[in-house]
Every structure is written in structure tokens, then in C-alpha cells.
Enzyme design. Structure first.
Site, PDB file in Angstrom:
ATOM      1  N   HIS A   1      -6.114   7.611   6.545  1.00  0.00           N
ATOM      2  CA  HIS A   1      -7.561   7.375   6.414  1.00  0.00           C
ATOM      3  C   HIS A   1      -8.342   8.522   7.049  1.00  0.00           C
ATOM      4  O   HIS A   1      -7.952   9.044   8.106  1.00  0.00           O
ATOM      5  CB  HIS A   1      -7.955   6.101   7.171  1.00  0.00           C
ATOM      6  CG  HIS A   1      -7.373   4.837   6.622  1.00  0.00           C
ATOM      7  ND1 HIS A   1      -8.037   4.014   5.744  1.00  0.00           N
ATOM      8  CD2 HIS A   1      -6.174   4.236   6.836  1.00  0.00           C
ATOM      9  CE1 HIS A   1      -7.290   2.967   5.450  1.00  0.00           C
ATOM     10  NE2 HIS A   1      -6.146   3.076   6.096  1.00  0.00           N
TER      11      HIS A   1
ATOM     12  N   ARG B   1       0.843  -1.190   0.000  1.00  0.00           N
ATOM     13  CA  ARG B   1       0.000   0.000   0.000  1.00  0.00           C
ATOM     14  C   ARG B   1       0.879   1.240   0.000  1.00  0.00           C
ATOM     15  O   ARG B   1       1.851   1.327   0.740  1.00  0.00           O
ATOM     16  CB  ARG B   1      -0.880   0.074   1.262  1.00  0.00           C
ATOM     17  CG  ARG B   1      -2.037  -0.878   1.407  1.00  0.00           C
ATOM     18  CD  ARG B   1      -3.097  -0.878   0.318  1.00  0.00           C
ATOM     19  NE  ARG B   1      -3.459   0.370  -0.322  1.00  0.00           N
ATOM     20  CZ  ARG B   1      -4.309   1.291   0.143  1.00  0.00           C
ATOM     21  NH1 ARG B   1      -4.882   1.121   1.306  1.00  0.00           N
ATOM     22  NH2 ARG B   1      -4.595   2.393  -0.538  1.00  0.00           N
TER      23      ARG B   1
END
Lengths: 173, 235
Positions: free
Chosen positions: B159, B154
Site C-alpha cells: 500500500h 488478495r
């Protein structure tokens, strides 16, 4: 005009923002007809979804300083969620329409790039027969995927199937 | 009694990822196979929860835990929350979570063999101000491997979760960093069809947000769904 920011998955580690008291919408002292809402979330293979965030929002009773009208709960190792809230009454619809008592649900999880949106209705509510959203669903079995069943006094259960046979009716708004 | 608010505009084509994205393995058994039911926007969809700093205390500095500094490259993220009509969204809650500088989450599910940092938890919360501006301090998260495909990593990301002013405005997303070579290989980022919409998930380095002798600054704006100018009877 701008376009809204793209959604991305909540991923498997969203519990860093979790506060498990949020699953109890009566925690600030709201009083009324308390109900417990439970359910289990399944994927397309019938396996338990154990890392989801389930959110609920209701407009009845109206949000207030002691009633957030919003809750969030993880699915646990059994794929299960559990909320304590106040039972909603009828909700105004568009025009003169009246909606049956319902609760909006959002489902976030690893593997979901957008939240899934659905609604929870309550078994045996007379207004279910004329509810504008339920009435859009012609197939009786499909409609049942939105109707929680009473499991005990004040306790209701609605399982959610993300995919496959008996897939929950999800909504676009 | 809550007053009925105007419905949200329809989603701009290609600006959002499809839940059925085969390159992202976890979608296979989790994306609904049926077309969603388009429902009219009622008060349930046009209104939403309100969060106040009094009940949900701000946590604007992820880089310090119990007075001790986390390992890593300290950064400031600042930006604006607006709607599609470019109007600020004031006093809205932003939830934040991320991996540590080594690319590991303080989460029992994360077994990546990278060091934990006792001074970094990775959860935060801020509110936009009266003009929609928000800001927080953290450390730049590390990249980490995942098992989506062979040698999958990733890209660095943070987030976010925002609520806006109505249920139909709710969004959970991820912010990426400029120049990250992993972006071109990441099925989650690439799931957004429109390249321009995708690129808006990448923060911009900003020397004016950068604090001298202290932290690099990044600019990242959120756009929430806008409301129709006039309420309509049909969704």
C-alpha cells in the site's frame, strides 16, 4: 500525456502508518482561535464506520512551520473522529469571489476505491449565504450536510453519511 | 499567503475505479448513491500540505526492526514520482504499509492464522528526491485470504499514500507484483476499468535495481494528476 495512477482502497490496516498526534494541528505550537471538530461516520445502513481515515486540509490560516494545516484521524469504535485545529477565516475564491470559512475533508476506508471528498462549513457564518460551493446546492437539506453545528464554545460537529437518506454532499474536483 | 496554483486536469476516462463496484462487497453500503458535485478548483483544492523529512522522519528500510532482519524475500523498490505532464514531483512524501512475508499485518484487526514476525512491523516512509526518484527496502509481502467471496485471496501487494503538491493530487493506491495468478481474480485490482491503467499498478522486475548477493529489485512509478498549462476560471 500520461494518466494518473489508479486509486485503490486504503483497506482496513492503514493504521500501520497512523500517528495519532496528527489529529492535533496545533501540536507544533500554532496559536489562534482553537476549535475542536468532531463527527461520526455512518454507512448506508446507518452502521458506524469504524476503520476510516479522515483527513482535513485548510488554506486559512495558511500552512507554516508551526501549523501543518493538514490533519489525519481514525474513526474509532464509535465511528467518531476528533480534530483540534485553528478556525479558518474567509478564503479567496475564483475571480473576485470570496468563500466562507471551510475545511476540506477526504475520507478513506475499506470499501472506498477512491477517497470521498467533501467540505466542512461552520454554522452561522454570514458568508455561507454567498459561498460559491454552498450556492451550487439548491436543496436546503442537502446543503446542511456540509455545515457543522456548534456543540459547545469552540466545538463543532459534522456527521458524515456515506450513502442513503441524508447522504453527505460529496465533491469531484 | 500561498499563491494560487493552476487547477488539476480532469481525470482520464476509465483510469480510476468506480466506488460502486458490486464485486467488492465492502463497497455495497459505503459508496455514495448520488453523483458527486463538481466544484471549481480554488486555492483549497490546488494547494496542499507540505511534509519535510525533519518533521516526518524517513523510514526507508522495512526489512530490519531493532537491528534484526525480517523473515522473507528481501526486495528493493525504486521508481519515480511524476505528474501527467511527465514532470518529476520532487520532495514529496510517500507512506508505505504492507503485510509480512506470511501474509499477515501487524494489526489487531488481522486475525489470519499466519505467523507474526517480531522483526517486521510493515510501516515505512520515504521522500522523492529533487528529480522525483524514491527507493526503499522491504520484504515481499505474502498473499492472504479475505472474506469477500468464497476462497478469496488478495494478491501480494504494498500500500502507498502520496500527497503531491495539491489536495487534488492526493492518492492512495496499491502496487502488485508481476506474474501473480491472483490478480485475475482480485475485485479490487479488477475495479480499474482500463486494462492499461490496471497494469500500471504492477511493478516490473528490474535487474538493474537488483542488488547482487542482497535483494531483488522492482521498478514502480507513480503518476499524479497534472496541472493545466494555464489557469482556467471554470472547473
Amino acid at each position: 500525456m500520461l494518466a494518473a495512477t489508479a486509486s485503490q482502497t486504503i483497506g482496513p490496516y492503514w493504521h500501520l502508518i497512523e500517528d495519532d498526534t496528527w489529529a492535533d494541528l496545533t501540536r507544533f505550537g500554532a496559536e489562534g482561535e482553537t476549535v475542536v471538530l468532531t463527527g461520526t461516520v455512518y454507512d448506508g445502513a446507518g452502521s458506524l464506520v469504524t476503520d476510516a481515515a479522515i483527513e482535513i486540509w485548510q488554506t486559512s490560516p495558511a500552512a507554516s512551520d508551526i501549523f501543518p494545516a493538514f490533519g489525519r484521524c481514525r474513526t474509532d469504535s464509535n465511528g467518531a473522529f476528533r480534530f483540534t485545529t485553528l478556525k479558518p477565516g474567509p478564503v479567496a475564491g475564483l475571480g473576485n469571489a470570496q468563500q466562507a470559512p471551510h475545511i476540506a475533508i477526504s475520507i478513506f476506508a475499506r470499501g472506498l476505491l477512491n477517497a470521498l471528498i467533501t467540505r466542512l462549513y461552520f454554522q452561522d457564518e454570514p458568508l455561507n449565504e454567498t459561498d460559491p460551493v454552498l450556492s451550487m446546492i439548491e436543496d436546503e437539506a442537502r446543503r446542511r450536510t456540509l455545515i457543522a453545528t456548534r456543540t459547545a464554545s469552540g466545538a463543532w460537529n459534522l456527521d458524515i453519511r456515506l450513502q442513503g437518506d441524508n447522504e453527505t454532499v460529496f465533491m469531484e474536483i | 499567503m500561498t499563491t494560487e496554483a493552476a487547477p488539476f486536469r480532469q481525470i482520464v476516462a476509465n483510469s480510476q475505479p468506480a466506488n460502486d463496484t458490486p464485486s467488492y462487497g465492502s463497497t455495497h453500503l459505503r459508496h455514495p448513491a448520488r453523483v458527486p458535485l463538481r466544484i471549481p478548483q480554488t486555492i483549497t483544492e490546488t494547494t496542499g500540505p507540505r511534509f519535510t523529512p525533519a518533521q516526518f522522519g524517513p523510514m526507508p528500510d522495512l526489512s530490519v526492526t531493532n537491528g534484526k532482519q525480517a523473515q522473507g524475500e528481501r526486495i528493493i523498490v525504486r521508481g519515480r514520482v511524476v505528474d501527467e505532464n511527465n514532470r518529476p514531483v520532487p520532495h514529496t512524501m510517500i507512506e508505505i504499509w504492507q503485510a509480512n512475508a506470511g501474509g499477515r499485518y501487524d494489526h489487531p484487526g488481522d486475525q489470519h492464522d499466519a505467523p507474526m514476525d517480531p522483526n517486521f512491523h510493515g510501516g515505512g516512509r520515504v521522500f522523492s528526491d529533487a528529480d522525483g526518484w524514491y527507493q526503499f527496502t522491504t520484504i515481499k509481502p505474502g498473499a492472504y485470504p479475505w472474506r469477500n467471496h468464497p476462497n478469496a485471496w488478495r494478491p501480494n501487494h504494498i500500500h502507498y499514500s502520496l500527497f503531491g503538491t495539491g489536495f487534488g493530487q492526493r492518492i492512495v493506491t496499491q502496487m502488485y507484483f508481476p506474474g501473480d495468478p491472483l490478480l485475475a481474480l482480485d475485485p479490487i485490482f479488477l475495479a480499474v476499468p482500463d486494462p492499461a491503467a490496471r497494469d500500471r499498478l504492477i511493478a516490473a522486475f528490474d535487474i538493474d535495481i537488483t542488488a547482487p548477493e542482497w535483494a531483488l529489485g522492482y521498478r514502480f512509478d507513480f503518476v499524479l494528476r497534472g496541472r493545466d498549462a494555464t489557469p482556467t476560471e471554470q472547473a
